[in-house]
Scaffold this motif. Structure first.
Motif, PDB file in Angstrom:
ATOM      1  N   LEU A  81       0.670  -1.618   0.042  1.00 15.24           N
ATOM      2  CA  LEU A  81       0.352   0.096  -0.467  1.00 15.24           C
ATOM      3  C   LEU A  81       0.255   1.129  -0.254  1.00 15.24           C
ATOM      4  CD1 LEU A  81      -2.611  -1.422   2.734  1.00 15.24           C
ATOM      5  CD2 LEU A  81      -2.408  -1.084   0.423  1.00 15.24           C
ATOM      6  N   TRP A  82       0.292   2.383  -0.476  1.00 14.09           N
ATOM      7  CA  TRP A  82       1.267   3.535  -1.245  1.00 14.09           C
ATOM      8  C   TRP A  82      -0.162   4.303  -0.497  1.00 14.09           C
ATOM      9  CZ3 TRP A  82       2.494  -0.321  -4.628  1.00 14.09           C
ATOM     10  CH2 TRP A  82       3.611  -1.017  -4.165  1.00 14.09           C
ATOM     11  N   LYS A  83       0.825   5.519   0.315  1.00 13.54           N
ATOM     12  CA  LYS A  83      -0.902   6.652   0.852  1.00 13.54           C
ATOM     13  C   LYS A  83      -0.245   7.714   0.120  1.00 13.54           C
ATOM     14  CE  LYS A  83      -1.229   9.352   4.638  1.00 13.54           C
ATOM     15  NZ  LYS A  83      -0.319   9.307   5.691  1.00 13.54           N
ATOM     16  N   GLY A  84      -1.439   7.807  -1.297  1.00 13.95           N
ATOM     17  CA  GLY A  84      -1.054   9.368  -1.149  1.00 13.95           C
ATOM     18  C   GLY A  84      -1.614  10.928  -0.766  1.00 13.95           C
ATOM     19  N   PRO A  85      -1.700  12.006  -0.967  1.00 10.79           N
ATOM     20  CA  PRO A  85      -1.377  11.942  -2.797  1.00 10.79           C
ATOM     21  C   PRO A  85       0.419  12.019  -3.315  1.00 10.79           C
ATOM     22  CG  PRO A  85      -0.689  14.315  -1.585  1.00 10.79           C
ATOM     23  CD  PRO A  85      -0.872  12.500  -0.651  1.00 10.79           C
ATOM     24  N   ASN A  86       0.753  11.999  -2.785  1.00 10.11           N
ATOM     25  CA  ASN A  86       2.425  11.637  -3.692  1.00 10.11           C
ATOM     26  C   ASN A  86       2.983   9.800  -3.618  1.00 10.11           C
ATOM     27  OD1 ASN A  86       3.644  11.432  -1.032  1.00 10.11           O
ATOM     28  ND2 ASN A  86       4.923  13.137  -0.356  1.00 10.11           N
ATOM     29  N   TYR A  87       2.611   9.470  -2.750  1.00  7.34           N
ATOM     30  CA  TYR A  87       2.456   8.061  -2.867  1.00  7.34           C
ATOM     31  C   TYR A  87       3.901   7.341  -2.380  1.00  7.34           C
ATOM     32  CZ  TYR A  87      -1.424   7.673  -5.343  1.00  7.34           C
ATOM     33  OH  TYR A  87      -2.719   8.328  -5.674  1.00  7.34           O
ATOM     34  N   GLU A  88       5.222   8.716  -0.777  1.00 10.69           N
ATOM     35  CA  GLU A  88       5.961   8.202  -0.809  1.00 10.69           C
ATOM     36  C   GLU A  88       5.909   7.136   0.174  1.00 10.69           C
ATOM     37  OE1 GLU A  88       7.984  12.045  -0.490  1.00 10.69           O
ATOM     38  OE2 GLU A  88       7.820  12.168  -1.657  1.00 10.69           O
ATOM     39  N   GLN A  89       4.865   7.152   1.571  1.00  8.41           N
ATOM     40  CA  GLN A  89       5.006   6.529   2.535  1.00  8.41           C
ATOM     41  C   GLN A  89       4.415   5.639   2.223  1.00  8.41           C
ATOM     42  OE1 GLN A  89       2.312   9.240   4.688  1.00  8.41           O
ATOM     43  NE2 GLN A  89       4.260   8.769   6.347  1.00  8.41           N
ATOM     44  N   HIS A  90       4.160   4.202   2.831  1.00  3.62           N
ATOM     45  CA  HIS A  90       4.353   2.255   2.058  1.00  3.62           C
ATOM     46  C   HIS A  90       4.094   1.814   2.986  1.00  3.62           C
ATOM     47  CE1 HIS A  90       5.752  -1.524   0.130  1.00  3.62           C
ATOM     48  NE2 HIS A  90       4.802  -1.107  -0.351  1.00  3.62           N
ATOM     49  N   ALA A  91       3.432   0.826   3.601  1.00  2.00           N
ATOM     50  CA  ALA A  91       3.133  -0.375   4.256  1.00  2.00           C
ATOM     51  C   ALA A  91       3.593  -1.324   3.006  1.00  2.00           C
ATOM     52  CB  ALA A  91       2.261  -0.052   5.095  1.00  2.00           C
ATOM     53  N   THR A  92       4.000  -2.567   3.857  1.00  2.00           N
ATOM     54  CA  THR A  92       4.194  -4.033   2.803  1.00  2.00           C
ATOM     55  C   THR A  92       4.059  -5.045   3.931  1.00  2.00           C
ATOM     56  OG1 THR A  92       5.822  -4.014   1.078  1.00  2.00           O
ATOM     57  CG2 THR A  92       5.035  -5.794   2.221  1.00  2.00           C
ATOM     58  N   PHE A  93       2.623  -5.816   3.852  1.00  2.56           N
ATOM     59  CA  PHE A  93       2.255  -6.932   5.337  1.00  2.56           C
ATOM     60  C   PHE A  93       1.504  -7.848   4.452  1.00  2.56           C
ATOM     61  CE2 PHE A  93      -1.090  -3.650   4.334  1.00  2.56           C
ATOM     62  CZ  PHE A  93      -2.733  -4.787   4.430  1.00  2.56           C
TER      63      PHE A  93
END
Length: 148
Positions: A81-93
């Motif tokens: 998952l990537w958090k908008g608006p710039n999609y720099e924050q991410h989570a993999t699970f």
């Protein structure tokens, strides 16, 4: 011969009941819900051991995305998952592991047959189905998008 047939039919019906109570071969869902503030989109990608990857989906705020599947031995599905608006924050699970312990301890049981994940401002939460409550699971991380 008649007694053997009756015993066979009896054992057959017992085995059907046991198969239905087993985790494997059951239908299951994973749902991801976007609860990010300011109408930020959530970029979603799923992967499993049998499939390479789903296509990348951009989930608008206050909407849900569902993946339906049948549980087989050693089923593993993980999410990026990537958090908008710039999609720099991410989570993999791991969104689903085909084990009773994962379903009961993480998803809160098989009723309903869903593991419900929610993206929020501070990270990823999972709903305990039995209690109806959400538990914080993963913090957003900053990752390089070129590694997907």
């Amino acid at each position: 011969m008649e007694k053997v047939l009756i015993c066979f039919i009896f054992l057959f019906f017992i085995s059907i009941q046991k198969t239905n109570s087993l985790l494997i071969f059951r239908n299951f869902n994973i749902e991801i819900s976007n609860h990010l503030a300011n109408n930020n989109k959530l970029m979603v990608n799923c992967r499993s051991g049998t499939d390479k990857s789903t296509k990348v989906t951009f989930l608008p705020s206050n909407t849900e995305w569902i993946i339906k599947f049948k549980v087989f031995p050693r089923t593993l599905i993980w999410r990026n998952l990537w958090k908008g608006p710039n999609y720099e924050q991410h989570a993999t699970f791991n969104a689903f592991i085909g084990k009773e312990s994962f379903i009961h301890n993480i998803c809160g049981g098989r009723k309903p047959n869903v593991c419900f994940w929610q993206a929020q401002k501070d990270g990823i939460y999972v709903r305990n189905n039995a209690a109806g409550t959400f538990k914080f699971m993963y913090k957003w991380d900053t990752k390089d998008l070129t590694n997907i």
